[in-house]
Scaffold this motif. Sequence first.
Motif, PDB file in Angstrom:
ATOM      1  N   VAL A   1      -2.990   8.743  -1.607  1.00  0.00           N
ATOM      2  CA  VAL A   1      -3.290   9.876  -0.649  1.00  0.00           C
ATOM      3  C   VAL A   1      -2.564   9.773   0.724  1.00  0.00           C
ATOM      4  CG1 VAL A   1      -5.090  10.922   0.640  1.00  0.00           C
ATOM      5  CG2 VAL A   1      -5.586  10.001  -1.611  1.00  0.00           C
ATOM      6  N   SER A   2      -2.022   8.451   1.195  1.00  0.00           N
ATOM      7  CA  SER A   2      -1.494   8.312   2.476  1.00  0.00           C
ATOM      8  C   SER A   2      -0.051   8.860   2.278  1.00  0.00           C
ATOM      9  CB  SER A   2      -1.235   6.775   2.539  1.00  0.00           C
ATOM     10  OG  SER A   2      -0.389   6.157   1.793  1.00  0.00           O
TER      11      SER A   2
ATOM     12  N   PHE B   1      -1.857  -7.980   6.789  1.00  0.00           N
ATOM     13  CA  PHE B   1      -0.726  -7.305   6.548  1.00  0.00           C
ATOM     14  C   PHE B   1      -0.466  -5.779   7.423  1.00  0.00           C
ATOM     15  CE2 PHE B   1      -0.799 -10.277   3.044  1.00  0.00           C
ATOM     16  CZ  PHE B   1       0.480 -10.735   3.013  1.00  0.00           C
ATOM     17  N   ALA B   2      -1.629  -5.079   7.499  1.00  0.00           N
ATOM     18  CA  ALA B   2      -1.577  -3.897   8.100  1.00  0.00           C
ATOM     19  C   ALA B   2      -1.413  -4.170   9.589  1.00  0.00           C
ATOM     20  CB  ALA B   2      -2.870  -3.093   7.947  1.00  0.00           C
ATOM     21  N   LEU B   3      -2.021  -5.098  10.206  1.00  0.00           N
ATOM     22  CA  LEU B   3      -1.644  -5.362  11.813  1.00  0.00           C
ATOM     23  C   LEU B   3      -0.459  -6.219  12.115  1.00  0.00           C
ATOM     24  CD1 LEU B   3      -5.397  -5.716  12.682  1.00  0.00           C
ATOM     25  CD2 LEU B   3      -3.946  -3.871  13.404  1.00  0.00           C
ATOM     26  N   ALA B   4       0.052  -6.833  11.174  1.00  0.00           N
ATOM     27  CA  ALA B   4       1.221  -7.633  11.291  1.00  0.00           C
ATOM     28  C   ALA B   4       2.473  -6.766  11.894  1.00  0.00           C
ATOM     29  CB  ALA B   4       1.748  -8.186   9.889  1.00  0.00           C
ATOM     30  N   PRO B   5       2.564  -5.738  11.487  1.00  0.00           N
ATOM     31  CA  PRO B   5       3.933  -4.657  11.988  1.00  0.00           C
ATOM     32  C   PRO B   5       3.506  -4.461  13.416  1.00  0.00           C
ATOM     33  CG  PRO B   5       3.409  -3.933   9.924  1.00  0.00           C
ATOM     34  CD  PRO B   5       2.266  -4.722  10.256  1.00  0.00           C
ATOM     35  N   VAL B   6       2.259  -4.140  13.762  1.00  0.00           N
ATOM     36  CA  VAL B   6       1.751  -3.986  15.321  1.00  0.00           C
ATOM     37  C   VAL B   6       2.336  -5.078  16.035  1.00  0.00           C
ATOM     38  CG1 VAL B   6       0.027  -3.322  16.746  1.00  0.00           C
ATOM     39  CG2 VAL B   6      -0.106  -2.432  14.399  1.00  0.00           C
ATOM     40  N   VAL B   7       1.797  -6.231  15.630  1.00  0.00           N
ATOM     41  CA  VAL B   7       2.065  -7.424  16.305  1.00  0.00           C
ATOM     42  C   VAL B   7       3.512  -7.582  16.461  1.00  0.00           C
ATOM     43  CG1 VAL B   7       1.668  -9.964  16.590  1.00  0.00           C
ATOM     44  CG2 VAL B   7      -0.166  -8.499  15.870  1.00  0.00           C
TER      45      VAL B   7
ATOM     46  N   LEU C   1       6.198   1.700   2.859  1.00  0.00           N
ATOM     47  CA  LEU C   1       5.391   0.257   3.067  1.00  0.00           C
ATOM     48  C   LEU C   1       4.642   0.353   4.320  1.00  0.00           C
ATOM     49  CD1 LEU C   1       4.696  -2.246   1.349  1.00  0.00           C
ATOM     50  CD2 LEU C   1       6.600  -3.175   2.627  1.00  0.00           C
ATOM     51  N   VAL C   2       4.982   0.426   5.377  1.00  0.00           N
ATOM     52  CA  VAL C   2       4.273   0.250   6.612  1.00  0.00           C
ATOM     53  C   VAL C   2       3.244   1.354   6.751  1.00  0.00           C
ATOM     54  CG1 VAL C   2       4.563   0.317   9.241  1.00  0.00           C
ATOM     55  CG2 VAL C   2       6.339  -0.827   7.759  1.00  0.00           C
ATOM     56  N   TRP C   3       3.588   2.518   6.592  1.00  0.00           N
ATOM     57  CA  TRP C   3       2.647   3.494   6.776  1.00  0.00           C
ATOM     58  C   TRP C   3       1.527   3.675   5.456  1.00  0.00           C
ATOM     59  CZ3 TRP C   3       0.487   7.614   9.395  1.00  0.00           C
ATOM     60  CH2 TRP C   3      -0.224   8.506   8.572  1.00  0.00           C
ATOM     61  N   PRO C   4       1.709   3.232   4.522  1.00  0.00           N
ATOM     62  CA  PRO C   4       0.509   3.262   3.530  1.00  0.00           C
ATOM     63  C   PRO C   4      -0.152   1.718   3.712  1.00  0.00           C
ATOM     64  CG  PRO C   4       2.488   3.756   2.133  1.00  0.00           C
ATOM     65  CD  PRO C   4       3.025   3.283   3.570  1.00  0.00           C
ATOM     66  N   VAL C   5       0.414   0.893   4.195  1.00  0.00           N
ATOM     67  CA  VAL C   5      -0.436  -0.294   4.601  1.00  0.00           C
ATOM     68  C   VAL C   5      -1.393  -0.059   5.632  1.00  0.00           C
ATOM     69  CG1 VAL C   5      -0.654  -2.725   5.133  1.00  0.00           C
ATOM     70  CG2 VAL C   5       1.098  -1.893   3.441  1.00  0.00           C
ATOM     71  N   ALA C   6      -0.848   0.537   6.743  1.00  0.00           N
ATOM     72  CA  ALA C   6      -1.440   0.994   7.997  1.00  0.00           C
ATOM     73  C   ALA C   6      -2.847   1.832   7.453  1.00  0.00           C
ATOM     74  CB  ALA C   6      -0.815   1.459   8.971  1.00  0.00           C
TER      75      ALA C   6
END
Length: 648
Positions: free
Chosen positions: A228-229, A36-42, A201-206
């Motif tokens: 914390v994020s 889930f964290a790398l899905a937005p990158v891809v 969502l995207v930032w905390p998951v990353a």
Amino acid sequence: MSWIEVTPVALVAAGWLFGPGLPVAFLVGLRGIAAFALAPVVGIAVVASTAVVASTVGLDWSVPVALGGTLVAAAVAGLLAFLLRRKDLLRPTADPWRLTAIALVGLLPALALAALAVMQAVGPPDSISQVYDTPYHYNALAHIRDAHDASSLTLHALGDPETPAMFYPAAWHGLASLVMMSTGVSIPVAANVFCAVITILVWPVACLLLVRQLFGRNTAALAIAGVVSIAFPAFPWDFFGWGVLWPNLLGMAVAPAIFALVLTVTGWVRDDVIGRGRAWLLLAVAVVAAGFAHPNVLFSLVVLSLFPAGAALFVRAKRLREDGNGRRGVVECVVFAVVVLGAWAWSATTPMFDNVRDWPWAPFETPAAAVGEVLLNATNQREALWLLSAVVVVGALTARRMPAIRWVLAGHLVAAFLFVLAAGLNRPDTRVFTGYWYNDSHRLAAMLPITGVPLAIAGVLFLAARARPLAERLAPVRARTAPALSVVLLVVLVVLTGGLYPDDRENRITVTYPRVEKDKLVNDRMRAFYDRVAERVPSDAVVLGNPFDGSVMLWALADREVLYSHFLKEESAEQEYLGRNLADAAEDPRVCAAVHRYRAQYVLIGRNDPHIAEITPYEGIAGVPYADGFELVDRAGPTRLYRITACG
């Protein structure tokens, strides 16, 4: 319009941010947090690349085209996984479901706090961002809607053939346009909701993936990572409002996940859940994603990666020496140093980056004050975050216990140094270091939360370990565990700071959504008038106006194209002449020739401000109300619409 009403739009935005990349992530063997964290990158790489290919081959940008690119990417990933099945490079790896569940549960309060901050700061979801870069981003979405082209190779010109071709990172615009096309919402709503999902969502998951790779299967670290994020206002909160830097917001939001890939390939991770071979593959995709999101992200990642990469080479050199191959290790270290220094020397002097490197931001404080702001997480003269900063300092002091955290701390210090240069000095000799970020202290400060989050978590874990003997005497058995103590300490931090300094978070966003009418580029009366303009102006007509008086927003708000489409538009000689001399249309044939050339039929006068009227090269537009050859069509106070009659 309320935020409850746009909840489906937010779900669609999350779908476009995570959906295109998830099939690829799963096919290459990622599971759980990593997937889930790398899905937005891809997904960024897939969607932005698809937009470029579609434009090149003449396909209109649309939802089906984007879905087609997603299917192609998934097919390539599946083929690659099939070809490499015997090499065991892409074998699926996953954390225990309990660990993933703890991490996701820990995200929930972060999502709630972040969503509340966004809603409070933005106001209604159709609020208009009204700062310097907004007209470009809004009109870029309008151009994509009208021209069906979201390519990073063409977007810079916004459809103007007289604007020189130039690469512009269009991933944010391409994805936001898909949200707009999928839901039918207006441009302001699409932009606000899309940025909100990135922030919430995207930032905390990353960040969660970065923490997972640094601390391994540490339930305490994963339980508190989400909250914390969102505690550091320098990012993502500052980028929601400053500038506005929405493309940077998208790119830096995935930077922690990309940094996790760097730490994986360099070997500075615990209980690796990605795999080094897979990390190399995804790192190549991440470079494409970062370039399409914003090249600033690549420069930021280079800065953060220098120490872990250099340290990994040094460790390798020591091992090679022990194996009797010390010369090879020395050569590799020398090559690394030469490549890094050579690349820096080239990029610091090449004319290619002149327009970025020479951006003239003035220093606004002393270097000592800038150092204090870094220590107190109060960058750019904001509120001092005493308790959070104390926890970060504790984490920094305990970095010697974990090799990987040492290199995170080193990156933090380098980012701090760059911020101090931009905020406190910003001279020609310092721009060889800060020029890659437009010498902008806000862009440089955004690196600090990437490293600040794991440092803060290290601090909380250390304090929890110190508090454990006391807990064993005072608390029941369940409260003595490290996760429980860490959560308790985090709750104390949240309570004592009133919800992790919500005022600072909200104030960083609110600057782009002014509440006072006189501070707005387009006030409420003008916005209502633009709806009437859309009824009176044909859809194929171009409207002239001084962009600084608010007319620039007509394209995005009423779907009527404007010639002068943003504040930094590179104008041709004829466009500049038209802006200077429009009032002479009844007497000057050159003006009428330009009017016909650009299909201009109407003139919009926005805010009534004598200082705006004097801005070059729009003096001729200011004279329209007093000139012959222009017919008043409609007005609302000082805002007026004229039809050009002088040119037939």
